[in-house]
Scaffold this motif. Structure first.
Motif, PDB file in Angstrom:
ATOM      1  N   MET A 102      -5.953  -0.905  -8.424  1.00  0.00           N
ATOM      2  CA  MET A 102      -4.963  -1.358  -7.452  1.00  0.00           C
ATOM      3  C   MET A 102      -5.264  -0.804  -6.049  1.00  0.00           C
ATOM      4  O   MET A 102      -5.144  -1.512  -5.035  1.00  0.00           O
ATOM      5  CB  MET A 102      -3.556  -0.916  -7.893  1.00  0.00           C
ATOM      6  N   ALA A 103      -5.674   0.475  -5.956  1.00  0.00           N
ATOM      7  CA  ALA A 103      -5.978   1.088  -4.658  1.00  0.00           C
ATOM      8  C   ALA A 103      -7.174   0.408  -3.999  1.00  0.00           C
ATOM      9  O   ALA A 103      -7.180   0.124  -2.767  1.00  0.00           O
ATOM     10  CB  ALA A 103      -6.239   2.577  -4.818  1.00  0.00           C
ATOM     11  N   LEU A 104      -8.227   0.118  -4.821  1.00  0.00           N
ATOM     12  CA  LEU A 104      -9.407  -0.550  -4.254  1.00  0.00           C
ATOM     13  C   LEU A 104      -9.063  -1.951  -3.764  1.00  0.00           C
ATOM     14  O   LEU A 104      -9.546  -2.408  -2.722  1.00  0.00           O
ATOM     15  CB  LEU A 104     -10.526  -0.607  -5.309  1.00  0.00           C
ATOM     16  N   LEU A 160      -6.575  -4.839   3.073  1.00  0.00           N
ATOM     17  CA  LEU A 160      -6.299  -4.340   4.417  1.00  0.00           C
ATOM     18  C   LEU A 160      -7.544  -4.347   5.292  1.00  0.00           C
ATOM     19  O   LEU A 160      -7.476  -4.545   6.509  1.00  0.00           O
ATOM     20  CB  LEU A 160      -5.719  -2.922   4.343  1.00  0.00           C
ATOM     21  N   SER A 161      -8.723  -4.125   4.649  1.00  0.00           N
ATOM     22  CA  SER A 161      -9.971  -4.150   5.441  1.00  0.00           C
ATOM     23  C   SER A 161     -10.257  -5.541   5.980  1.00  0.00           C
ATOM     24  O   SER A 161     -10.888  -5.717   7.030  1.00  0.00           O
ATOM     25  CB  SER A 161     -11.150  -3.674   4.578  1.00  0.00           C
ATOM     26  N   LYS A 210       3.627   5.846  -5.747  1.00  0.00           N
ATOM     27  CA  LYS A 210       3.474   5.883  -7.209  1.00  0.00           C
ATOM     28  C   LYS A 210       2.415   6.872  -7.628  1.00  0.00           C
ATOM     29  O   LYS A 210       2.577   7.626  -8.598  1.00  0.00           O
ATOM     30  CB  LYS A 210       3.130   4.483  -7.717  1.00  0.00           C
ATOM     31  N   VAL A 211       1.304   6.923  -6.893  1.00  0.00           N
ATOM     32  CA  VAL A 211       0.235   7.884  -7.194  1.00  0.00           C
ATOM     33  C   VAL A 211       0.751   9.305  -7.002  1.00  0.00           C
ATOM     34  O   VAL A 211       0.464  10.230  -7.790  1.00  0.00           O
ATOM     35  CB  VAL A 211      -0.991   7.618  -6.309  1.00  0.00           C
ATOM     36  N   ALA A 212       1.555   9.535  -5.950  1.00  0.00           N
ATOM     37  CA  ALA A 212       2.103  10.880  -5.710  1.00  0.00           C
ATOM     38  C   ALA A 212       3.020  11.307  -6.857  1.00  0.00           C
ATOM     39  O   ALA A 212       3.052  12.487  -7.255  1.00  0.00           O
ATOM     40  CB  ALA A 212       2.857  10.879  -4.384  1.00  0.00           C
ATOM     41  N   THR A 213       3.781  10.341  -7.446  1.00  0.00           N
ATOM     42  CA  THR A 213       4.667  10.659  -8.577  1.00  0.00           C
ATOM     43  C   THR A 213       3.864  11.017  -9.810  1.00  0.00           C
ATOM     44  O   THR A 213       4.202  11.953 -10.571  1.00  0.00           O
ATOM     45  CB  THR A 213       5.589   9.463  -8.870  1.00  0.00           C
ATOM     46  N   ALA A 239       0.836  -1.207   0.000  1.00  0.00           N
ATOM     47  CA  ALA A 239       0.000   0.000   0.000  1.00  0.00           C
ATOM     48  C   ALA A 239       0.869   1.255   0.000  1.00  0.00           C
ATOM     49  O   ALA A 239       0.547   2.262  -0.680  1.00  0.00           O
ATOM     50  CB  ALA A 239      -0.914  -0.012   1.213  1.00  0.00           C
ATOM     51  N   SER A 240       1.997   1.217   0.700  1.00  0.00           N
ATOM     52  CA  SER A 240       2.899   2.378   0.730  1.00  0.00           C
ATOM     53  C   SER A 240       3.486   2.639  -0.660  1.00  0.00           C
ATOM     54  O   SER A 240       3.588   3.801  -1.112  1.00  0.00           O
ATOM     55  CB  SER A 240       4.018   2.133   1.750  1.00  0.00           C
TER      56      SER A 240
END
Length: 668
Positions: free
Chosen positions: A270-272, A278-279, A248-251, A242-243
């Motif tokens: 990928m985020a979902l 994690l949920s 990658k999204v921030a880039t 997740a990190s």
């Protein structure tokens, strides 16, 4: 027929002798004198009563306890002519009986002819005239030949008895006992070996089970830790993924719109996915409950494991679970732990006084060369105590033992306490340790503490010459009233409840009742003048009566549920009856047991105590009648008595004696 006449004559003489007995010295009247109350006694007996208390202004009648002005001397009183005539008749009757016995060997059919022959068929001595008449066809021989014949028969019977005795004492019977003894010893050895083997197997099983449980706990621990590490690693990987996605999204946020749109849908998916993963992660606790559930099987051996030690008595007398120790003498207890005791589990033992709550620590040490521990002490306070043993601060099974500490048995005892009470006659102790005392002259019954402090008197009705007192298991108080011929019942706090009786000889009637005792929740009344003991319920309903030859003054329940009865007249001593009073079992006799006014039985030490009213002493004996000691003597000093009456002993071994003549109660 002559034998029957002789027996009847002897009965008449015995009856006259009983009527001619002085109730003070229990001997035949010697110069009897009247008191104003119309009772008469020997002149010397009256003089002794006057000498016993020279300062008194009145003379108390030993029979009715009535007061009369003090005469200067007994010879100033009127002679008792009826008693003198009775004594004269008794002497004449004895002379006639002696003369009759001298003629017993004269023929019963021909009183002037001596017997010289013996009839074998009639088993009777006869004269020569009888051999020619009634016994003419019978086998008759001269007394010499008949006696010789019977001597030979007796000798033959004795020889047969001797042969049987020698056979019993012979080797055949002895060998039988030897064989049986060896069988018992072998059986005891076998059973002992089986017990040791069983306990060794039990201990081995416990050790094996302990190792099994410890191994299971260790395996469960390793399994759960491995599971925990695996789950921790999975969660760490998801967090790292997740990190990376967030970085990658921030880039891509700084890239062109065209470049961002080409990868946007992939990044969203990928985020979902990461969020869903994690949920689904939950921080579940380790399954320690499984371990706890498995090791609850320890409860199956919990009761056995709790038995840490056994405590047994050494160097003391054990009576039905109650230990008896002598004051000032060293004693000890032995403690046998079921398993080795670690240094962290110290063994301690204490004696706690049940009266003053005084705690006495005992010295505990290991017995060299064994697994035993010895707790030693020297008692310095009499009364009942409780032994408490614990290991590591926890009481052990068998660690609670009651110990009753008594003073040494000596014949020169002195009382620990002495209370002033006007003419006390009887004493009883209730379950609270309170002492109930009757006073016949003062016509009252008082309740006191063990140290003599007066708490209250019985109330609700005026008592008339109260003599005996007793308590039941509810602490209700029962009182006999000698002059009124009654039995009264009072509540534990002294309130009147009920009375029964009147003067007479029927059931429920009394004639000068003396002591009263509650035995097995039934009220035993010594109905003196009626020569019997009446048994009542605790509600004063008549249950039964048993008659006797003496005039009973006191009764006590002794060893093996026997009744010990003392009184006046008849054979002097302690008379034994069965627990219901129906069967006479014999008599305990001793030179100091004449006459007795009171008796009690110490259930803890198993001793009989009896009060002698003439010799002014207390006699101590075993239940089997073996003499132990005599203490006290006539006098007014410390430990001396004058006309003692009632006597009682409490559960802590304190002996209470009513010193009637000196107006006090002595506590030994």
């Amino acid at each position: 027929m002559a034998g029957l006449e002789s027996a009847v004559s002897e009965q008449l003489v015995t009856g006259l002798a009983e009527d001619a007995i002085c109730s003070v010295c229990h001997e035949e009247y010697k110069d009897p004198r009247f008191l104003p109350c119309h009772h008469y006694f020997c002149r010397d007996c009256i003089d002794r009563c006057l000498e016993a208390d020279p300062s008194a202004n009145v003379l108390i009648c030993p029979e009715c306890r009535g007061e009369t002005p003090r005469p200067p001397a007994a010879d100033r009183l009127k002679p008792a002519y009826p008693a003198n005539r009775l004594t004269t008749r008794l002497q004449e009757a004895r002379a006639r009986l002696t003369q009759h016995k001298a003629c017993e060997y004269m023929c019963s059919q021909h009183s002037t002819i001596k017997v010289e022959f013996f009839c074998f068929e009639c088993n009777q001595l006869v004269c020569e005239a009888c051999t020619h008449k009634e016994h003419m066809d019978h086998r008759v021989e001269h007394v010499r030949e008949a006696a010789e014949y019977h001597r030979d028969v007796f000798k033959s019977a004795c020889e047969g008895l001797k042969a049987v005795k020698e056979e019993i004492e012979g080797s055949r019977f002895r060998n039988n006992f030897v064989v049986r003894k060896e069988a018992i010893l072998k059986q005891a050895d076998r059973v002992s070996a089986e017990v040791v083997q069983s306990f060794d197997e039990m201990i081995g099983s416990l050790i094996s089970r302990k190792e099994e449980l410890l191994k299971f706990v260790s395996d469960s621990k390793d399994q759960q830790l491995a599971y925990l590490e695996e789950e921790e690693s999975t969660i760490a990987n998801l967090i790292a993924s997740a990190s990376d996605l967030v970085e990658k999204v921030a880039t891509l946020q700084s890239s062109s719109e065209f470049e961002f749109l080409n990868t946007a849908q992939q990044l969203i998916d990928m985020a979902l996915s990461r969020r869903e993963m994690l949920s689904n992660v939950s921080l579940k606790p380790t399954q320690v409950t499984d371990i706890a559930a498995r090791i609850t099987c320890v409860e199956d051996i919990k009761e056995l494991c709790q038995t840490k030690a056994a405590v047994f008595v050494s160097q003391v007398q054990l009576l039905g679970g109650l230990c008896v120790a002598e004051l000032g003498e060293p004693h000890s207890f032995h403690i046998c732990p079921a398993a080795p005791v670690s240094s962290a589990e110290a063994i301690s033992a204490t004696l706690t006084s049940l009266q003053g709550k005084v705690i006495i620590p005992l010295k505990v040490s290991n017995v060299p060369g064994s697994a035993l521990y010895e707790a030693t002490y020297t008692p310095k306070e009499r009364g009942r105590h409780r032994l408490v043993v614990d290991i590591g601060g926890q009481p052990v099974t068998g660690g609670l033992i009651d110990v009753c500490i008594y003073p040494k048995l000596t014949g020169d005892r002195v009382p620990e306490f002495s209370w002033k009470v006007t003419s006390p006659t009887c004493v009883a102790i209730n379950s609270q340790g309170q002492v109930i005392i009757s006073s016949s002259i003062r016509n009252h019954v008082s309740v006191r503490t063990r140290k003599g402090k007066k708490l209250f008197e019985l109330k609700g009705r005026k008592l008339c010459s109260p003599y005996g007192v007793a308590v039941d298991k509810e602490d209700n108080i029962f009182v006999t009233e000698e002059a009124a011929h009654l039995v009264s019942k009072f509540s534990p706090d002294g309130k009147f409840i009920k009375l029964v009786g009147r003067q007479g000889g029927e059931a429920g009637e009394f004639d000068s009742p003396k002591a009263v005792r509650v035995i097995r929740n039934q009220v035993y009344v010594c109905d003196q003048k009626n020569r019997r003991i009446q048994v009542l319920s605790v509600d004063l309903e008549h249950l039964t009566t048993f008659n006797m030859d003496l005039q009973p003054t006191d009764v006590a329940l002794g060893a093996q549920s026997s009744l010990y009865i003392v009184g006046l007249g008849g054979s002097q001593g302690i008379h034994l009856y069965d627990s219901k009073g129906f069967m006479y079992q014999g008599m305990i006799q001793h030179k100091d047991l004449c006459p007795l006014s009171g008796i009690c039985f110490d259930v803890v030490q198993s001793f009989i105590y009896a009060a002698n009213i003439i010799n002014c002493c207390v006699i101590q004996m075993t239940p089997a009648g073996e003499y132990v000691a005599t203490f006290c003597r006539r006098g007014t000093g410390d430990g001396e008595l004058s006309n003692p009456c009632g006597i009682a002993v409490d559960p802590d071994g304190y002996l209470y004696v009513c010193d009637t003549g000196n107006g006090r109660v002595l506590v030994f």
